[in-house]
Write a protein that holds these residues in place. Structure first.
Motif, PDB file in Angstrom:
ATOM      1  N   PHE A 398       0.767  -1.187   0.073  1.00 48.12           N
ATOM      2  CA  PHE A 398       0.006  -0.029   0.047  1.00 48.12           C
ATOM      3  C   PHE A 398       0.629   1.327  -0.020  1.00 48.12           C
ATOM      4  N   VAL A 399       2.027   1.172   0.433  1.00 48.92           N
ATOM      5  CA  VAL A 399       3.015   2.331   0.139  1.00 48.92           C
ATOM      6  C   VAL A 399       3.383   2.679  -1.253  1.00 48.92           C
ATOM      7  N   MET A 400       3.292   1.270  -2.021  1.00 46.66           N
ATOM      8  CA  MET A 400       3.501   1.176  -3.157  1.00 46.66           C
ATOM      9  C   MET A 400       2.569   2.230  -3.979  1.00 46.66           C
ATOM     10  N   LEU A 401       1.211   1.635  -3.640  1.00 45.99           N
ATOM     11  CA  LEU A 401       0.219   2.220  -4.329  1.00 45.99           C
ATOM     12  C   LEU A 401      -0.200   3.766  -4.039  1.00 45.99           C
ATOM     13  N   ILE A 402       0.057   4.223  -2.798  1.00 44.26           N
ATOM     14  CA  ILE A 402       0.422   5.399  -2.360  1.00 44.26           C
ATOM     15  C   ILE A 402       1.266   6.338  -3.147  1.00 44.26           C
ATOM     16  N   ILE A 403       2.362   5.646  -3.387  1.00 41.89           N
ATOM     17  CA  ILE A 403       3.426   6.395  -4.199  1.00 41.89           C
ATOM     18  C   ILE A 403       3.173   6.511  -5.538  1.00 41.89           C
ATOM     19  N   ILE A 404       2.540   5.477  -6.218  1.00 40.98           N
ATOM     20  CA  ILE A 404       2.364   5.759  -7.715  1.00 40.98           C
ATOM     21  C   ILE A 404       1.012   6.527  -8.142  1.00 40.98           C
ATOM     22  N   GLY A 405       0.094   6.692  -6.968  1.00 40.99           N
ATOM     23  CA  GLY A 405      -1.272   7.358  -7.158  1.00 40.99           C
ATOM     24  C   GLY A 405      -0.747   8.810  -6.772  1.00 40.99           C
ATOM     25  N   CYS A 406       0.075   9.119  -5.841  1.00 38.00           N
ATOM     26  CA  CYS A 406       0.919  10.559  -5.712  1.00 38.00           C
ATOM     27  C   CYS A 406       1.522  11.022  -6.733  1.00 38.00           C
ATOM     28  N   ASP A 407       2.338  10.138  -7.558  1.00 32.38           N
ATOM     29  CA  ASP A 407       2.984  10.379  -8.720  1.00 32.38           C
ATOM     30  C   ASP A 407       2.073  11.029  -9.704  1.00 32.38           C
ATOM     31  N   THR A 408       0.940  10.329 -10.103  1.00 26.83           N
ATOM     32  CA  THR A 408       0.006  10.737 -11.005  1.00 26.83           C
ATOM     33  C   THR A 408      -0.786  12.165 -10.474  1.00 26.83           C
ATOM     34  N   LEU A 409      -1.231  12.222  -9.213  1.00 28.17           N
ATOM     35  CA  LEU A 409      -1.536  13.638  -8.726  1.00 28.17           C
ATOM     36  C   LEU A 409      -0.520  14.849  -8.872  1.00 28.17           C
ATOM     37  N   PHE A 410       0.698  14.392  -8.524  1.00 26.62           N
ATOM     38  CA  PHE A 410       1.703  15.513  -8.901  1.00 26.62           C
ATOM     39  C   PHE A 410       1.438  16.279 -10.149  1.00 26.62           C
ATOM     40  N   ALA A 411       1.644  15.104 -11.136  1.00 28.30           N
ATOM     41  CA  ALA A 411       1.484  15.555 -12.596  1.00 28.30           C
ATOM     42  C   ALA A 411       0.079  16.347 -12.920  1.00 28.30           C
ATOM     43  N   LEU A 412      -0.893  15.823 -12.433  1.00 21.61           N
ATOM     44  CA  LEU A 412      -2.141  16.396 -12.750  1.00 21.61           C
ATOM     45  C   LEU A 412      -2.199  17.921 -12.088  1.00 21.61           C
ATOM     46  N   VAL A 413      -1.689  18.082 -10.802  1.00 26.15           N
ATOM     47  CA  VAL A 413      -1.970  19.465 -10.136  1.00 26.15           C
ATOM     48  C   VAL A 413      -0.783  20.434 -11.152  1.00 26.15           C
ATOM     49  N   GLU A 414       0.512  20.059 -11.134  1.00 29.20           N
ATOM     50  CA  GLU A 414       1.546  20.683 -11.976  1.00 29.20           C
ATOM     51  C   GLU A 414       1.133  21.015 -13.304  1.00 29.20           C
ATOM     52  N   GLY A 415       0.333  20.137 -13.852  1.00 31.93           N
ATOM     53  CA  GLY A 415      -0.076  20.411 -15.363  1.00 31.93           C
ATOM     54  C   GLY A 415      -1.059  21.804 -15.279  1.00 31.93           C
ATOM     55  N   VAL A 416      -1.971  21.808 -14.271  1.00 28.74           N
ATOM     56  CA  VAL A 416      -3.100  22.797 -14.216  1.00 28.74           C
ATOM     57  C   VAL A 416      -2.055  24.176 -13.751  1.00 28.74           C
ATOM     58  N   ILE A 417      -1.479  24.076 -12.875  1.00 27.86           N
ATOM     59  CA  ILE A 417      -0.667  25.012 -12.262  1.00 27.86           C
ATOM     60  C   ILE A 417       0.288  25.895 -13.243  1.00 27.86           C
ATOM     61  N   THR A 418       1.008  24.987 -14.124  1.00 23.41           N
ATOM     62  CA  THR A 418       1.796  25.263 -14.868  1.00 23.41           C
ATOM     63  C   THR A 418       0.875  26.121 -16.188  1.00 23.41           C
ATOM     64  N   ALA A 419      -0.250  25.662 -16.459  1.00 26.11           N
ATOM     65  CA  ALA A 419      -0.962  26.246 -17.440  1.00 26.11           C
ATOM     66  C   ALA A 419      -1.473  27.686 -17.055  1.00 26.11           C
ATOM     67  N   LEU A 420      -1.993  27.825 -15.894  1.00 28.78           N
ATOM     68  CA  LEU A 420      -2.538  28.870 -15.379  1.00 28.78           C
ATOM     69  C   LEU A 420      -1.236  29.968 -15.266  1.00 28.78           C
ATOM     70  N   CYS A 421      -0.053  29.518 -14.694  1.00 23.94           N
ATOM     71  CA  CYS A 421       1.020  30.528 -14.470  1.00 23.94           C
ATOM     72  C   CYS A 421       1.613  31.045 -15.914  1.00 23.94           C
ATOM     73  N   ASP A 422       1.321  29.988 -16.854  1.00 29.79           N
ATOM     74  CA  ASP A 422       1.921  30.743 -18.126  1.00 29.79           C
ATOM     75  C   ASP A 422       0.734  31.379 -18.780  1.00 29.79           C
ATOM     76  N   ARG A 423      -0.613  31.479 -18.499  1.00 27.49           N
ATOM     77  CA  ARG A 423      -1.587  32.193 -18.796  1.00 27.49           C
ATOM     78  C   ARG A 423      -1.614  33.389 -18.164  1.00 27.49           C
ATOM     79  N   PHE A 424      -1.262  33.552 -17.086  1.00 27.62           N
ATOM     80  CA  PHE A 424      -1.290  34.840 -16.142  1.00 27.62           C
ATOM     81  C   PHE A 424       0.107  34.945 -15.413  1.00 27.62           C
ATOM     82  N   PRO A 425       1.184  35.114 -16.390  1.00 24.54           N
ATOM     83  CA  PRO A 425       2.462  35.056 -15.733  1.00 24.54           C
ATOM     84  C   PRO A 425       2.827  36.246 -14.625  1.00 24.54           C
ATOM     85  N   GLN A 426       2.161  37.349 -14.884  1.00 22.13           N
ATOM     86  CA  GLN A 426       2.523  38.535 -13.976  1.00 22.13           C
ATOM     87  C   GLN A 426       1.729  38.177 -12.528  1.00 22.13           C
TER      88      GLN A 426
END
Length: 626
Positions: A398-426
């Motif tokens: 279950f540590v493994m499942l938590i790790i790989i689940g969080c890996d995907t969540l890292f990417a999902l969150v970073e994807g949206v935050i990157t998009a918003l920061c690029d759109r509204f850089p200032q």
């Protein structure tokens, strides 16, 4: 900011070009010119991956997630076992690898997130917002599954694993069924225990973890243990992303490698159990009659998109932090093959265990277990019960499942935050940590609604609609826009310039014809054959009522409303042209389109001026810098 000033001093021609834009188009032109300047001059603030390995491991960690270890076996089982592997491998070749490469390439070429990357076709800028909206829906319901893993991890430290006990429930295999009916706490008859025998792991999943009710209409009790675990999940996500890709890249060294060791150990042990080979036979021997069902092909296409993360915007975001000349073709092929191999490998583990469970129950593999999104929460704990030192193995798993689940969540969150920061850089780039905090808190709040007794029904509703048809539609739109509007030849020329080598024209035909046509045919066939969403629970198969179907389809349709909304906004804000002229202009790349690094931006226009002569005044810039 200091970096802005230095870039303007270094390239005064760029400023002169902006002034010309202002003179020609007034306020709207000024805004467009300033945005073009900001787009190019903020490249140093975005950051890059620390090393090549960080990028590869982050992509692997994102692609190799719960979609491989949990969702793939569930979809494969639902689609008839071995029959599913054929369309899965077909779509890997004709859609998975081409689209993986496309998203890595366009993100790397433009160094842009999922929103600003569509400056290559400004009219369709709403597609980026659509992707971010779907990403958010995926994030908050996906995080609930990680919370389930944390709850299982907590119970892994019990002296006796709770999913190995029946607690005298007559539905549990091995417990005498004295009465034909089992009553719930409020005295309502719910299930015939003679007809529905379950493993201890199934009962723990439905009763102890979920407290599942008989239907989505019955909200049930609030499951505080899931809510607490959900809070822990989002705390981990925020801490991992507090410094953006710099912290994410370091975490990936550990999170991307560990799952393979545990899956291998579980497979080796599973193969020693009686009946395991029957499960593997069910997994690898296809029922060719199932191949005539378009829903099997739709499920295969959706699983490719879900597993690879295509259409989520995360691959575009990740590759936008790569060096401009990084070999993204090699990366795309490598990660795609590894992702597919991991899914198939995890399938061997799951089905070997299911063969053992079927042997215990005296049933066929096809009838061994309830078909739910939490299938792995039943199958994996069952095998852990049979291993020496089960607490240790349960904790590691279950540590493994938590790790790989969080890996995907890292990417999902970073994807949206990157998009918003690029759109509204200032507004956002210097406050990225706070933007991440707000996103995590909002996702936590939405996830709480899945912590009630009907949470499984809500979760399955999201999984049936959010992660299926709309991802395929996004894939088709991306392929059509890049191949037929922006131009497949130009895109290949972009990649050749970026990689400093010639890539095969096969990619052009894959992007322009093979991939979109195959996805479109599967989409149409699956819509024609659509039968409605359902889920197996403690109370048997549950078919969703009409109002749930309406909500589900609204989650498919509503995110796409960003596309016409942004298109109308772009058309109305483009000054002084007829409608046909506006459409022509908005279907050609924006002035600032191209490499984000200003040196690469100039080098691109120096080497390929014919591509940009209609979109900016490179000659003026060149003369002013002479």
């Amino acid at each position: 900011m200091k970096e802005d000033a230095s870039e303007k001093d270094k390239y005064p021609g760029l400023v002169n070009t902006n002034k010309t834009e202002m003179d020609m188009n007034g306020d709207a032109g000024a805004a467009m010119a300033e945005e073009a300047l900001d787009t190019i001059s903020h490249s140093k603030e975005r950051g890059v991956w620390g090393t090549k390995a960080e990028f590869i491991l982050s992509c692997v960690g994102f692609a190799v997630g719960l979609g491989n270890v949990i969702r793939f076996p569930y979809v494969c089982y639902e689609s008839g076992g071995g029959a599913f592997l054929i369309p899965f491998c077909v779509f890997l070749v004709i859609a998975g690898v081409p689209m993986f490469f496309l998203e890595l390439a366009i993100g790397q070429f433009s160094s842009s997130g999922p929103i600003t990357v569509w400056k290559c076709v400004p009219l369709m800028g709403g597609l980026g917002y659509c992707v971010c909206c779907i990403c958010f829906l995926l994030t908050f319901y996906y995080s609930v599954m990680v919370a389930w893993c944390i709850y299982y991890l907590y119970h892994s430290f019990s002296s006796e694993l709770p999913w190995s006990l029946c607690y005298d429930d007559p539905r549990c295999i091995g417990v005498p069924c004295n009465n034909s009916q089992v009553k719930s706490g409020d005295g309502i008859e719910v299930v015939d225990c003679k007809k529905q025998q379950m493993s201890p792991a199934s009962l723990f999943y439905f009763k102890n973890l979920l407290g599942v009710t008989a239907s989505i209409d019955e909200i049930g009790d609030f499951q505080w243990h899931i809510a607490v675990c959900l809070f822990i999940t989002w705390l981990l996500i925020f801490l991992a992303l507090i410094k953006g890709i710099h912290s994410l890249g370091k975490v990936a060294y550990f999170t991307s490698v560990m799952p393979y060791f545990l899956l291998t150990a579980l497979l080796v042990f599973a193969l020693t159990l009686e009946g395991s080979l029957n499960g593997i036979r069910f997994y690898v021997e296809p029922d060719f009659n199932r191949l005539s069902d378009p829903l099997v092909w739709k499920s295969a296409a959706s699983q490719i998109f879900f597993s690879f993360g295509i259409g989520w915007g995360c691959l575009i975001a990740f590759s936008s932090y790569s060096k401009f000349d990084n070999n993204c073709l090699r990366d795309a092929v490598l990660v795609s093959i590894l992702d597919c191999a991991t899914s198939i490998f995890a399938g061997f583990v799951i089905f070997a265990i299911m063969g053992f469970m079927a042997h215990q129950q005296g049933s066929s593999v096809a009838e061994a277990i309830e078909n739910t999104p939490g299938l792995a929460f039943v199958v994996y704990p069952t095998i852990v019960n049979e291993i020496k030192w089960p607490q240790l193995w349960a904790a590691l798993f279950f540590v493994m499942l938590i790790i790989i689940g969080c890996d995907t969540l890292f990417a999902l969150v970073e994807g949206v935050i990157t998009a918003l920061c690029d759109r509204f850089p200032q507004e956002l780039r210097t406050k990225k940590m706070y933007a991440t905090l707000v996103y995590c808190l909002l996702s936590l709040f939405c996830g709480v609604f899945l912590c009630f007794g009907n949470g499984l029904y809500v979760y399955t509703l999201f999984d049936s609609f959010v992660a299926n048809i709309n991802l395929v539609v996004i894939g088709i739109l991306e392929l059509v826009l890049i191949s037929w509007v922006y131009g497949a030849d130009r895109f290949i020329d972009d990649i050749n310039f970026m990689l400093n080598k010639q890539i095969s024209k096969v990619w052009k035909w894959a992007w322009a014809i093979v991939s979109p046509l195959s996805l479109f045919l599967v989409l149409v066939a699956s819509l024609i054959k659509y039968k409605g969403a359902s889920v197996d629970t403690l109370y048997g198969e549950y078919k969703y009522p009409l109002w749930c179907e309406c909500i589900g389809w609204s989650m498919v349709v509503l995110p796409f409303m960003f596309i016409p909304a942004v298109a109308v906004s772009k058309i109305s804000s483009t000054p002084g042209l007829s409608l046909s002229e506006k459409l022509t202009k908005l279907t050609k790349p924006d002035t600032s389109w191209g490499p984000r690094n200003i040196d690469d931006w100039y080098r691109d226009r120096e080497n390929r001026p014919e591509l940009y002569e209609k979109n900016d005044r490179y000659d003026e810039i060149k003369e002013s810098n002479a």
